[in-house]
Design a protein around this motif. Structure first.
Motif, PDB file in Angstrom:
ATOM      1  N   TRP A 183      -4.227   7.064  -0.131  1.00  0.00           N
ATOM      2  CA  TRP A 183      -3.546   5.873  -0.650  1.00  0.00           C
ATOM      3  C   TRP A 183      -3.699   5.783  -2.160  1.00  0.00           C
ATOM      4  N   LYS A 184      -2.685   5.266  -2.837  1.00  0.00           N
ATOM      5  CA  LYS A 184      -2.833   4.897  -4.246  1.00  0.00           C
ATOM      6  C   LYS A 184      -3.851   3.768  -4.326  1.00  0.00           C
ATOM      7  N   ASP A 185      -4.497   3.632  -5.467  1.00  0.00           N
ATOM      8  CA  ASP A 185      -5.525   2.598  -5.634  1.00  0.00           C
ATOM      9  C   ASP A 185      -4.946   1.189  -5.651  1.00  0.00           C
TER      10      ASP A 185
ATOM     11  N   ASN B 225       6.628   5.811   3.430  1.00  0.00           N
ATOM     12  CA  ASN B 225       5.568   6.130   2.475  1.00  0.00           C
ATOM     13  C   ASN B 225       4.830   4.909   1.931  1.00  0.00           C
ATOM     14  N   HIS B 226       5.095   3.755   2.492  1.00  0.00           N
ATOM     15  CA  HIS B 226       4.392   2.555   2.044  1.00  0.00           C
ATOM     16  C   HIS B 226       4.398   1.480   3.126  1.00  0.00           C
ATOM     17  N   LEU B 227       3.495   0.532   2.944  1.00  0.00           N
ATOM     18  CA  LEU B 227       3.342  -0.591   3.863  1.00  0.00           C
ATOM     19  C   LEU B 227       3.383  -1.877   3.056  1.00  0.00           C
TER      20      LEU B 227
ATOM     21  N   PHE C  29       0.875  -1.173   0.000  1.00  0.00           N
ATOM     22  CA  PHE C  29       0.000   0.000   0.000  1.00  0.00           C
ATOM     23  C   PHE C  29       0.913   1.224   0.000  1.00  0.00           C
ATOM     24  N   THR C  30       0.704   2.115  -0.958  1.00  0.00           N
ATOM     25  CA  THR C  30       1.589   3.270  -1.122  1.00  0.00           C
ATOM     26  C   THR C  30       0.802   4.566  -0.989  1.00  0.00           C
ATOM     27  N   VAL C  31       1.370   5.522  -0.277  1.00  0.00           N
ATOM     28  CA  VAL C  31       0.772   6.845  -0.146  1.00  0.00           C
ATOM     29  C   VAL C  31       0.890   7.549  -1.500  1.00  0.00           C
TER      30      VAL C  31
ATOM     31  N   LYS D  19      -7.798   0.753   4.253  1.00  0.00           N
ATOM     32  CA  LYS D  19      -7.321   1.962   3.584  1.00  0.00           C
ATOM     33  C   LYS D  19      -8.243   3.152   3.858  1.00  0.00           C
ATOM     34  N   LYS D  20      -9.535   2.921   3.825  1.00  0.00           N
ATOM     35  CA  LYS D  20     -10.491   4.002   4.081  1.00  0.00           C
ATOM     36  C   LYS D  20     -10.334   4.525   5.503  1.00  0.00           C
TER      37      LYS D  20
END
Length: 183
Positions: free
Chosen positions: A124-126, A60-62, A19-21, A82-83
């Motif tokens: 978050w990016k999609d 910036n990511h997980l 998961f990336t910002v 994410k939401k």
């Protein structure tokens, strides 16, 4: 619909996820934001059927190796995670002292400006860069990749020294997120 070329095809299989910002913004530099992520992971584990085998939160990511326990579906857990984390962290940025708040909020607003489903901010990016882990060899490779992330970034010398990772658990030190061990 996500532009992600990596799809979750089996909702209960083991996946490597990232998961990336948006804009690769270095949001996770403050402990409160990092703890929001660990709290949400633990909530998803306890209440939503998320089984976490490995994780590492970078600036910036997980990264996660995880699966959904039946009858839960991984896509739904990811959506809710994410939401929730986006709303929680943006609320913190808006209401708590943050020297970069105006800049970050402008970036999040810019990222969501042309998306009908976004009310104001996109955090978050999609995509989740979901990769199905079908073999033990692939699972071990991704586990090592995740745990070495902070070492490669020169944040720590040894992976188990990084607080926001399951590498600690795999070295016998209780970590911040409930995990199940691989192997």
């Amino acid at each position: 619909m996500s532009g992600d070329q990596y799809k979750i095809t089996d909702q209960n299989a083991v996946y490597f996820l990232t998961f990336t910002v948006v804009g690769w913004l270095d949001v996770f530099t403050r402990k409160e934001y990092k703890l929001d992520i660990t709290d949400a992971l633990n909530f998803c584990h306890k209440h939503k059927g998320l089984i976490i085998y490995s994780w590492c939160l970078m600036s910036n990511h997980l990264h996660l190796i995880c699966r959904a326990e039946e009858p839960h579906q991984l896509s739904g857990i990811i959506r809710d995670f994410k939401k929730y984390t986006a709303k929680t962290i943006i609320r913190r940025i808006e209401n708590e002292p943050e020297s970069r708040s105006n800049w970050m909020l402008n970036q999040f607003e810019y990222a969501g400006r042309n998306l009908k489903r976004i009310k104001k901010y996109k955090f978050w990016k999609d995509d989740n860069h979901a990769s199905l882990l079908e073999s033990n060899k692939l699972l071990t490779q991704k586990l090592n990749y995740i745990h070495c992330n902070p070492v490669r970034a020169l944040i720590v010398e040894e992976s188990e020294d990084y607080l926001f990772s399951s590498a600690r658990d795999y070295c016998g030190i209780k970590g911040l997120v409930e995990i199940e061990y691989i192997g």
